[in-house]
Design an enzyme around this catalytic site. Structure first.
Site, PDB file in Angstrom:
ATOM      1  N   ARG A 202      41.405  59.236  28.274  1.00 22.26           N
ATOM      2  CA  ARG A 202      40.747  59.757  29.468  1.00 22.26           C
ATOM      3  C   ARG A 202      40.961  58.887  30.706  1.00 22.26           C
ATOM      4  O   ARG A 202      40.682  59.307  31.820  1.00 22.26           O
ATOM      5  CB  ARG A 202      39.245  59.944  29.186  1.00 22.26           C
ATOM      6  CG  ARG A 202      38.953  61.080  28.212  1.00 22.26           C
ATOM      7  CD  ARG A 202      37.535  61.028  27.668  1.00 22.26           C
ATOM      8  NE  ARG A 202      37.380  60.051  26.590  1.00 22.26           N
ATOM      9  CZ  ARG A 202      36.230  59.820  25.942  1.00 22.26           C
ATOM     10  NH1 ARG A 202      35.136  60.485  26.268  1.00 22.26           N
ATOM     11  NH2 ARG A 202      36.180  58.920  24.971  1.00 22.26           N
TER      12      ARG A 202
ATOM     13  N   GLY B 280      39.605  56.142  14.289  1.00 21.32           N
ATOM     14  CA  GLY B 280      38.191  56.360  14.634  1.00 21.32           C
ATOM     15  C   GLY B 280      37.387  55.079  14.610  1.00 21.32           C
ATOM     16  O   GLY B 280      37.842  54.040  14.123  1.00 21.32           O
TER      17      GLY B 280
ATOM     18  N   ASP C 208      34.525  49.080  25.874  1.00 28.28           N
ATOM     19  CA  ASP C 208      34.462  49.756  27.175  1.00 28.28           C
ATOM     20  C   ASP C 208      33.060  49.715  27.786  1.00 28.28           C
ATOM     21  O   ASP C 208      32.696  50.563  28.572  1.00 28.28           O
ATOM     22  CB  ASP C 208      34.968  51.204  27.061  1.00 28.28           C
ATOM     23  CG  ASP C 208      34.113  52.088  26.160  1.00 28.28           C
ATOM     24  OD1 ASP C 208      33.102  51.595  25.612  1.00 28.28           O
ATOM     25  OD2 ASP C 208      34.441  53.279  26.012  1.00 28.28           O
TER      26      ASP C 208
ATOM     27  N   GLU D  84      28.593  64.135  16.786  1.00 28.99           N
ATOM     28  CA  GLU D  84      29.494  63.971  17.928  1.00 28.99           C
ATOM     29  C   GLU D  84      29.603  65.269  18.727  1.00 28.99           C
ATOM     30  O   GLU D  84      29.482  66.356  18.173  1.00 28.99           O
ATOM     31  CB  GLU D  84      30.883  63.530  17.446  1.00 28.99           C
ATOM     32  CG  GLU D  84      30.922  62.107  16.933  1.00 28.99           C
ATOM     33  CD  GLU D  84      30.397  61.102  17.950  1.00 28.99           C
ATOM     34  OE1 GLU D  84      30.950  60.989  19.044  1.00 28.99           O
ATOM     35  OE2 GLU D  84      29.377  60.427  17.645  1.00 28.99           O
TER      36      GLU D  84
ATOM     37  N   ARG E 118      44.457  32.514  51.470  1.00 25.59           N
ATOM     38  CA  ARG E 118      45.154  32.795  50.207  1.00 25.59           C
ATOM     39  C   ARG E 118      45.027  31.633  49.221  1.00 25.59           C
ATOM     40  O   ARG E 118      44.536  30.562  49.572  1.00 25.59           O
ATOM     41  CB  ARG E 118      46.602  33.161  50.526  1.00 25.59           C
ATOM     42  CG  ARG E 118      46.675  34.513  51.263  1.00 25.59           C
ATOM     43  CD  ARG E 118      48.060  34.839  51.733  1.00 25.59           C
ATOM     44  NE  ARG E 118      49.031  34.639  50.674  1.00 25.59           N
ATOM     45  CZ  ARG E 118      50.324  34.367  50.879  1.00 25.59           C
ATOM     46  NH1 ARG E 118      50.788  34.263  52.106  1.00 25.59           N
ATOM     47  NH2 ARG E 118      51.136  34.200  49.872  1.00 25.59           N
TER      48      ARG E 118
ATOM     49  N   TYR F 237      59.319  28.582  54.528  1.00 25.54           N
ATOM     50  CA  TYR F 237      60.233  29.204  53.569  1.00 25.54           C
ATOM     51  C   TYR F 237      61.575  29.425  54.244  1.00 25.54           C
ATOM     52  O   TYR F 237      61.643  29.991  55.337  1.00 25.54           O
ATOM     53  CB  TYR F 237      59.607  30.545  53.141  1.00 25.54           C
ATOM     54  CG  TYR F 237      60.374  31.323  52.113  1.00 25.54           C
ATOM     55  CD1 TYR F 237      60.779  30.722  50.919  1.00 25.54           C
ATOM     56  CD2 TYR F 237      60.664  32.676  52.312  1.00 25.54           C
ATOM     57  CE1 TYR F 237      61.461  31.453  49.960  1.00 25.54           C
ATOM     58  CE2 TYR F 237      61.348  33.409  51.358  1.00 25.54           C
ATOM     59  CZ  TYR F 237      61.752  32.800  50.178  1.00 25.54           C
ATOM     60  OH  TYR F 237      62.421  33.534  49.241  1.00 25.54           O
TER      61      TYR F 237
ATOM     62  N   SER G 202      50.096  26.445  71.947  1.00 22.98           N
ATOM     63  CA  SER G 202      50.285  27.821  71.483  1.00 22.98           C
ATOM     64  C   SER G 202      51.756  28.118  71.233  1.00 22.98           C
ATOM     65  O   SER G 202      52.629  27.528  71.868  1.00 22.98           O
ATOM     66  CB  SER G 202      49.766  28.799  72.537  1.00 22.98           C
ATOM     67  OG  SER G 202      48.399  28.581  72.729  1.00 22.98           O
TER      68      SER G 202
ATOM     69  N   ARG H  74      61.840  23.084  75.725  1.00 26.38           N
ATOM     70  CA  ARG H  74      61.632  24.249  76.544  1.00 26.38           C
ATOM     71  C   ARG H  74      62.819  24.374  77.483  1.00 26.38           C
ATOM     72  O   ARG H  74      63.223  23.383  78.074  1.00 26.38           O
ATOM     73  CB  ARG H  74      60.415  24.005  77.423  1.00 26.38           C
ATOM     74  CG  ARG H  74      59.325  24.992  77.224  1.00 26.38           C
ATOM     75  CD  ARG H  74      58.203  24.636  78.148  1.00 26.38           C
ATOM     76  NE  ARG H  74      56.992  24.486  77.396  1.00 26.38           N
ATOM     77  CZ  ARG H  74      55.862  24.067  77.927  1.00 26.38           C
ATOM     78  NH1 ARG H  74      55.809  23.681  79.183  1.00 26.38           N
ATOM     79  NH2 ARG H  74      54.798  23.999  77.185  1.00 26.38           N
TER      80      ARG H  74
HETATM   81  C1  UD1 Z   1      31.366  56.783  20.913  1.00 23.72           C
HETATM   82  C2  UD1 Z   1      30.442  57.333  19.810  1.00 23.72           C
HETATM   83  C3  UD1 Z   1      29.395  58.225  20.466  1.00 23.72           C
HETATM   84  C4  UD1 Z   1      28.626  57.470  21.515  1.00 23.72           C
HETATM   85  C5  UD1 Z   1      29.587  56.814  22.541  1.00 23.72           C
HETATM   86  C6  UD1 Z   1      28.810  55.868  23.411  1.00 23.72           C
HETATM   87  C7  UD1 Z   1      31.800  57.523  17.780  1.00 23.72           C
HETATM   88  C8  UD1 Z   1      32.479  58.447  16.852  1.00 23.72           C
HETATM   89  N1  UD1 Z   1      31.199  58.075  18.853  1.00 23.72           N
HETATM   90  O1  UD1 Z   1      32.041  57.899  21.494  1.00 23.72           O
HETATM   91  O2  UD1 Z   1      28.495  58.697  19.474  1.00 23.72           O
HETATM   92  O3  UD1 Z   1      27.717  58.325  22.153  1.00 23.72           O
HETATM   93  O4  UD1 Z   1      30.607  56.054  21.872  1.00 23.72           O
HETATM   94  O5  UD1 Z   1      29.612  55.350  24.445  1.00 23.72           O
HETATM   95  O6  UD1 Z   1      31.765  56.351  17.522  1.00 23.72           O
HETATM   96  N2  UD1 Z   1      37.935  52.625  19.119  1.00 23.72           N
HETATM   97  C9  UD1 Z   1      38.609  51.885  18.186  1.00 23.72           C
HETATM   98  N3  UD1 Z   1      39.361  52.523  17.246  1.00 23.72           N
HETATM   99  C10 UD1 Z   1      39.473  53.866  17.212  1.00 23.72           C
HETATM  100  C11 UD1 Z   1      38.754  54.627  18.170  1.00 23.72           C
HETATM  101  C12 UD1 Z   1      37.992  53.995  19.104  1.00 23.72           C
HETATM  102  O7  UD1 Z   1      38.551  50.649  18.190  1.00 23.72           O
HETATM  103  O8  UD1 Z   1      40.185  54.375  16.326  1.00 23.72           O
HETATM  104  C13 UD1 Z   1      37.154  51.918  20.152  1.00 23.72           C
HETATM  105  C14 UD1 Z   1      37.563  52.283  21.579  1.00 23.72           C
HETATM  106  O9  UD1 Z   1      38.569  51.409  22.060  1.00 23.72           O
HETATM  107  C15 UD1 Z   1      36.269  52.115  22.350  1.00 23.72           C
HETATM  108  C16 UD1 Z   1      35.182  52.372  21.310  1.00 23.72           C
HETATM  109  O10 UD1 Z   1      35.806  52.280  20.031  1.00 23.72           O
HETATM  110  O11 UD1 Z   1      36.102  50.817  22.879  1.00 23.72           O
HETATM  111  C17 UD1 Z   1      34.544  53.744  21.464  1.00 23.72           C
HETATM  112  O12 UD1 Z   1      35.546  54.741  21.418  1.00 23.72           O
HETATM  113  P1  UD1 Z   1      35.500  55.982  22.396  1.00 23.72           P
HETATM  114  O13 UD1 Z   1      36.674  56.847  22.099  1.00 23.72           O
HETATM  115  O14 UD1 Z   1      35.264  55.573  23.771  1.00 23.72           O
HETATM  116  O15 UD1 Z   1      34.196  56.724  21.786  1.00 23.72           O
HETATM  117  P2  UD1 Z   1      33.305  57.789  22.496  1.00 23.72           P
HETATM  118  O16 UD1 Z   1      33.995  59.101  22.455  1.00 23.72           O
HETATM  119  O17 UD1 Z   1      32.880  57.288  23.815  1.00 23.72           O
HETATM  120 CA    CA Z   2      33.334  55.420  25.081  1.00 26.17          CA
END
Ligand code: UD1
Ligand code: CA
Length: 428
Positions: free
Chosen positions: A15, A81, A102, A150, A305, A357, A375, A410
């Site tokens: 996303r 997952g 995240d 979900e 900088r 440079y 100046s 000058r």
């Molecule tokens: C997930 C939850 C949801 C909750 C939401 C809250 C699940 C199935 N769902 O959904 O119930 O309301 O978070 O924010 O857990 N990740 C992995 N490996 C994977 C998939 C995901 O490490 O195979 C990690 C992602 O990088 C991320 C976190 O797990 O940091 C959550 O994944 P994301 O796809 O954002 O889950 P949501 O759809 O937000």
């Molecule tokens: Ca999420």
């Protein structure tokens, strides 16, 4: 209570619509994953980060900040997952706190709250008006959590539930070891869901958490919301310590910036990574990057900088300073000072340029005490101007100048009287 921590960061982040992994997107100057690891380290010395997509890139970057966290590669092909993510974790302690990579706004105190309960599973929930995308929390008539459904698996009836899973959990390690093998991928996404573990426990405690703090960043729009919230947090803290800010909503301060003493920040100021400010006034629309500034006034509209050190000085409008040390200097207008060191009592005239440079290398300009630079001067580096020197306006300095001298190059001014009329005739 000693806890191990797992941070899930293996997802693709579809996303975000980006080639950069989701958790590598920055807010307030640092990657989302950096923020959460930094906070997690305050509650645990056993941190496991689960990676898969672009794992090497993420690992290399995080290793620059942290040298004592474990990286685990998820067996994504077989166990995709969030449930699959934690299958490879081998926690040192009896409790495992599971965080999402995240969630950049989560702080150590929020993590600690989970450890105040003694349940097999502590999950987090909040109620929101727009639950779309979140897992819905199902409860029985006694308000006990029964399961999480979900979005993609929910019936129209279940979708109406506004109590949602925030996505942070504290598990008893033995419970995990016993129940992780029981997860299946029989759902809409054909994934192993961590959320299914909730339905497998009879001892679940739901911790009600703050929606903003626990927000998960799934898109660039979410990223902007999270950054705004973090900015508010950063600026509020400084204002409470006595920093004066004009129109703070227009000011941007990165997460590691240090401000001490009595400072004023006017509207539109950006203080970027590695900046330290002490008793200084930064006027409108300045950008300061990785520099140390004390007892000085900067801007408006100046750019400082990286690797500059400015003390007891006045920097005016449209002045760019890079990798330079200024102590007791006035540079009021329109100048470029790069790779320079400038000492007390020196005045830099409008339009001064350090020509640092030559197309191949960068060279230093050293300017001593009480130098008056007229100046429109160009200083061709490498060059050394000793103390008490006057450089006349419009001079191009190509040699070192000894203490007490005047430097001037000058072309003599020639005046031709009545030339205007000869050229244009009497009409004008
Ligand atoms: C997930 C939850 C949801 C909750 C939401 C809250 C699940 C199935 N769902 O959904 O119930 O309301 O978070 O924010 O857990 N990740 C992995 N490996 C994977 C998939 C995901 O490490 O195979 C990690 C992602 O990088 C991320 C976190 O797990 O940091 C959550 O994944 P994301 O796809 O954002 O889950 P949501 O759809 O937000
Ligand atoms: Ca999420």
């Amino acid at each position: 209570m000693k806890v191990s921590v797992a941070i899930m960061a293996a997802g693709l982040g579809t996303r975000m619509k980006s080639n950069l992994p989701k958790v590598m997107h920055c807010i307030s100057g640092f990657e989302m994953l950096y923020h959460i690891i930094k906070e997690a380290k305050k509650v645990s010395d056993d941190i496991h980060i689960i990676l898969y997509h672009q794992a090497d890139l993420i690992k290399d970057k995080m290793n620059k900040y942290f040298n004592d966290v474990h990286f685990i590669i998820q067996d994504h092909a077989n166990f995709p997952g969030t449930g699959g993510a934690i299958m490879g974790v081998n926690p040192k302690y009896e409790k495992l706190l599971v965080l999402n990579g995240d969630m950049p706004l989560l702080q150590a105190k929020d993590m600690q709250n989970f450890t105040h309960f003694n349940a097999e599973v502590v999950m987090s929930a909040f109620t929101c008006k727009e639950p779309f995308g979140y897992g819905r929390v199902m409860m029985d008539s006694d308000n006990n959590v029964t399961k999480i459904v979900e979005e993609k698996d929910a019936t129209p009836q279940e979708k109406k539930v506004t109590s949602v899973n925030a996505g942070v959990y504290l598990f008893n390690t033995p419970f995990l070891q016993e129940n992780l093998p029981k997860l299946t991928n029989e759902n809409a996404q054909k994934e192993y869901y961590i959320t299914d573990l909730i339905g497998l426990s009879h001892n679940v405690k739901a911790l009600i958490v703050d929606e903003e703090t626990f927000m998960g960043v799934n898109s660039k729009y979410h990223l902007s919301i999270a950054e705004n919230l973090m900015q508010e947090r950063i600026k509020k803290e400084f204002m409470e310590k006595g920093v004066l800010m004009r129109l703070p909503q227009s000011i941007y301060i990165e997460a590691d910036v240090e401000i001490e003493g009595e400072c004023i920040l006017e509207n539109g100021v950006s203080l970027l990574k590695g900046t330290k400010l002490l008793n200084s006034h930064v006027k409108s629309n300045c950008v300061i990057e990785k520099s140390t500034i004390s007892n000085s006034s900067i801007g408006p509209m100046a750019r400082i900088r990286p690797d500059s050190v400015i003390e007891n000085s006045h920097i005016g409008n449209f002045v760019e300073v890079k990798k330079s040390t200024l102590n007791g200097v006035k540079a009021g207008h329109l100048s470029y000072l790069g790779d320079a060191s400038i000492d007390e009592g020196t005045n830099i005239g409008c339009g001064t340029i350090t020509c640092n440079y030559d197309g191949k290398g960068k060279y230093k300009t050293i300017i001593g005490k009480n130098v008056f630079i007229g100046s429109d001067t160009q200083l061709i580096a490498p060059v050394n101007i000793e103390d008490n020197v006057i450089i006349a306006s419009g001079t191009t300095v190509t040699k070192n100048i000894k203490k007490g001298s005047l430097a001037i190059n000058r072309a003599p001014l020639k005046i031709v009287e009545n030339f205007f009329y000869k050229f244009f005739g009497d009409k004008k």
